[in-house]
Write a protein that holds these residues in place. Sequence first.
Motif, short mmCIF file in Angstrom:
data_model
loop_
_atom_site.label_atom_id
_atom_site.label_comp_id
_atom_site.label_asym_id
_atom_site.label_seq_id
_atom_site.Cartn_x
_atom_site.Cartn_y
_atom_site.Cartn_z
N ASP A 27 25.02 42.48 -15.15
CA ASP A 27 25.61 42.58 -16.35
C ASP A 27 27.00 42.77 -16.38
OD1 ASP A 27 23.11 41.88 -17.54
OD2 ASP A 27 22.66 44.09 -17.33
N SER A 28 27.75 42.60 -15.41
CA SER A 28 29.17 42.94 -15.18
C SER A 28 30.04 41.47 -15.42
CB SER A 28 29.66 43.43 -14.11
OG SER A 28 29.20 42.64 -12.99
N ARG A 29 31.12 41.63 -16.25
CA ARG A 29 31.91 40.36 -16.40
C ARG A 29 32.74 40.03 -15.11
NH1 ARG A 29 36.89 39.27 -18.26
NH2 ARG A 29 37.16 37.43 -19.40
N ILE A 30 32.71 38.86 -14.67
CA ILE A 30 33.47 38.42 -13.58
C ILE A 30 34.78 37.73 -13.82
CG2 ILE A 30 31.49 38.57 -11.86
CD1 ILE A 30 31.74 35.51 -11.63
N GLU A 31 35.92 37.98 -12.97
CA GLU A 31 37.06 37.21 -13.35
C GLU A 31 37.37 36.38 -12.28
OE1 GLU A 31 39.92 40.39 -14.53
OE2 GLU A 31 38.21 41.26 -15.78
N PHE A 32 36.36 35.52 -11.75
CA PHE A 32 36.62 34.42 -10.72
C PHE A 32 35.58 33.71 -10.68
CE2 PHE A 32 35.19 38.57 -9.07
CZ PHE A 32 33.81 38.31 -8.41
N ASP A 33 35.78 32.54 -10.12
CA ASP A 33 34.43 31.64 -9.90
C ASP A 33 33.91 31.90 -8.71
OD1 ASP A 33 34.94 30.07 -12.39
OD2 ASP A 33 35.94 28.46 -11.48
N ALA A 34 32.60 31.95 -8.51
CA ALA A 34 31.89 32.05 -7.23
C ALA A 34 30.99 30.85 -6.98
CB ALA A 34 31.23 33.30 -7.05
N TYR A 35 31.06 30.55 -5.62
CA TYR A 35 30.36 29.37 -5.27
C TYR A 35 29.30 29.64 -4.17
CZ TYR A 35 34.52 27.31 -7.28
OH TYR A 35 35.58 26.74 -8.19
N LEU A 36 28.47 28.97 -4.24
CA LEU A 36 27.22 28.79 -3.38
C LEU A 36 27.87 27.80 -2.08
CD1 LEU A 36 24.05 28.67 -5.18
CD2 LEU A 36 24.81 30.70 -3.67
N TYR A 37 27.77 28.02 -0.74
CA TYR A 37 27.95 27.21 0.14
C TYR A 37 26.74 26.27 0.48
CZ TYR A 37 29.67 24.83 4.61
OH TYR A 37 29.59 23.89 5.58
N LEU A 38 26.54 25.07 0.52
CA LEU A 38 25.09 24.19 0.91
C LEU A 38 25.67 23.76 2.23
CD1 LEU A 38 25.09 22.25 -2.42
CD2 LEU A 38 24.15 24.58 -2.10
N HIS A 39 24.72 24.26 3.31
CA HIS A 39 25.10 24.06 4.54
C HIS A 39 24.59 22.49 4.79
CE1 HIS A 39 26.00 27.93 6.06
NE2 HIS A 39 25.09 28.35 5.18
N SER A 40 23.68 22.08 4.01
CA SER A 40 22.92 20.73 4.35
C SER A 40 23.93 19.62 4.03
CB SER A 40 21.76 20.41 3.27
OG SER A 40 22.31 20.69 1.99
N ASN A 41 25.09 19.65 3.23
CA ASN A 41 26.11 18.74 3.01
C ASN A 41 27.34 19.31 3.17
OD1 ASN A 41 26.09 20.19 0.61
ND2 ASN A 41 25.43 18.43 -0.66
N GLN A 42 27.37 20.53 3.45
CA GLN A 42 28.79 21.10 3.74
C GLN A 42 29.76 21.08 2.59
OE1 GLN A 42 30.36 19.40 7.21
NE2 GLN A 42 29.00 20.52 8.34
N LYS A 43 29.08 21.45 1.34
CA LYS A 43 29.78 21.40 -0.01
C LYS A 43 29.71 22.83 -0.58
CE LYS A 43 29.77 16.46 -0.85
NZ LYS A 43 30.90 15.95 -0.78
N PHE A 44 30.54 22.97 -1.70
CA PHE A 44 30.53 24.15 -2.66
C PHE A 44 29.79 23.94 -3.87
CE2 PHE A 44 33.49 25.16 1.03
CZ PHE A 44 33.05 26.54 1.27
#
Length: 108
Positions: A27-44
């Motif tokens: 419930d806290s407001r973030i001030e940045f984008d956050a990404y998951l790293y997908l190991h299978s295709n090496q993408k965010f």
Amino acid sequence: MEKSMIKIIPSHDPTMSEINVQHIQPDSRIEFDAYLYLHSNQKFLRYLRDGSRVSDAQLKNLKRKNIDSLHIKNEVQDNYRAYVAKNHLNSTITSNSSYVTSNVKKAA
């Protein structure tokens, strides 16, 4: 909270950094984008948007899937550090306020 206490490590991509999910508060407001790293295709994959509030369900979902880190762009590291410091300060104030309140009740 010092900069060195907030651990940010290099990511798979030199333009990104890895952060610990434990520092994200529900419930806290973030001030940045956050990404998951997908190991299978090496993408965010963007998981959290700048300005959004992180739900408890989102954090539990990450924990259930054993995801303990997210990734941020290097240029928003200061935003992330400020977010963690602000949450740390708020939790310290809240816990100290609870301590003071309980001691005032005991004294009365």
